[in-house]
Design an enzyme around this catalytic site. Structure first.
Site, PDB file in Angstrom:
ATOM      1  N   SER A 140       0.874  -1.173   0.000  1.00 46.23           N
ATOM      2  CA  SER A 140       0.000   0.000   0.000  1.00 46.23           C
ATOM      3  C   SER A 140       0.909   1.221   0.000  1.00 46.23           C
ATOM      4  CB  SER A 140      -0.847  -0.025   1.282  1.00 46.23           C
ATOM      5  OG  SER A 140      -1.432   1.230   1.548  1.00 46.23           O
ATOM      6  N   TYR A 153      -2.027  -1.547  10.410  1.00 49.36           N
ATOM      7  CA  TYR A 153      -2.024  -1.637   8.939  1.00 49.36           C
ATOM      8  C   TYR A 153      -0.723  -1.073   8.376  1.00 49.36           C
ATOM      9  CZ  TYR A 153      -4.026  -1.333   4.190  1.00 49.36           C
ATOM     10  OH  TYR A 153      -4.292  -1.483   2.841  1.00 49.36           O
TER      11      TYR A 153
END
Ligand code: NAD
Length: 258
Positions: A140, A153
């Site tokens: 990401s 995350y």
């Protein structure tokens, strides 16, 4: 870029980015193993993606060692090999650190990191035997950058870059490459769920979450699409030599520039 007769296992491919990657790979000639939590969802996604019936679904919770090994074994039993692994399954949980529960922290890290490790470990022997393979991790922009409310995350996505570099080094002698895709925000169920959650946490409107949080630093205020990510996944899967390994490529409308 072609993947004729290649076999790809894509985790989390019943939805979102994984489904788009699986669809793109089928168009490029691959056979796909859709690995997801629920067998019915995985099998119906496999049928939808590849109506010719050359692809299969398997039930695989990527945090479950036994399920991962069984899913990879089922793929090899059916197709005889694994050429490509896309470790993509993931979730998001948003909360400030001071109220993040240990259970949520562990759950998120397990899906992203244990899942990447377990699927890699199950696939590598088959790739080493064949003398070639491509391992792709779904990172990401949060593999490079941080945002509030996303401690586990961001931690997990940074960690995947480390894992990819080790796989690149260990795999090189066996013709196995490892790379990371780092998308910006893509409007999948994972992101749709966050919009009201972040609006509540930050005390702003959902429209402001999209414009002032998610897309604020893009060059054009646009979401990245599942198809954008699938094209990068095709590049990493089909690249012919070890020249492209141990890398991470950001596809984010310029949100993060390196
Ligand atoms: P999604 O919710 O549409 O799809 C995620 C899939 O993973 C679902 O099919 C779900 O069933 C599956 N999954 C969840 N837990 C699993 C488990 N334990 N075992 C097996 N499968 C499991 O989400 P998405 O946006 O397509 O996300 C896919 C990946 O892309 C994730 O790793 C996510 O972190 C990453 N990503 C997403 C965005 C985005 O903006 N959507 C941006 C960057 C990275």
């Amino acid at each position: 870029m072609e993947l004729n007769d290649k076999v790809a296992i894509v985790t989390g491919a019943a939805s979102g980015i994984g489904k788009a990657i699986a669809t793109r790979y089928v168009r490029a000639g691959a056979r796909i193993v859709v690995a997801d939590l629920n067998l019915d969802a995985a099998s119906s996604a496999a049928r939808a993606i590849d109506p010719s019936g050359r692809s299969m679904g398997v039930a695989m919770n990527v945090t479950d060692e036994v399920a991962v090994n069984a899913g990879v074994a089922a793929a090899v039993a059916k197709y005889g090999k694994v050429d490509i692994l896309v470790s993509n399954a993931g979730i998001q949980i948003v909360d400030p650190i001071e109220s993040f529960t240990l259970a949520d922290w562990k759950k998120l890290l397990a899906i992203h990191l244990d899942g990447a490790f377990l699927t890699t470990r199950a696939c590598l022997p088959h790739m080493y035997k064949a003398g070639s393979g491509s391992v792709i991790y779904m990172g990401s922009v949060h593999s490079k950058e941080a945002s509030v409310l996303k401690a586990p995350y961001v931690t997990a996505k940074h960690g995947l870059i480390g894992l990819a570099k080790v796989v690149a080094k260990e795999g090189a002698a066996h013709g196995v490459r490892a790379n990371v895709i780092c998308p910006g925000f893509v409007r999948t169920p994972l992101v749709e769920k966050q919009i009201p959650e972040q609006a509540k946490e930050l005390g702003i409107s959902e429209d402001d979450v999209v414009r002032k949080v998610m897309l604020k630093d893009t060059v054009d205020g646009q979401f990245t699409t599942v198809d954008d990510v699938a094209e990068v996944a095709l590049l990493f899967a089909s690249f012919p030599t070890n020249a492209l390994t141990g890398q991470s490529l950001v596809v984010s409308h310029g949100w993060f520039m390196q």
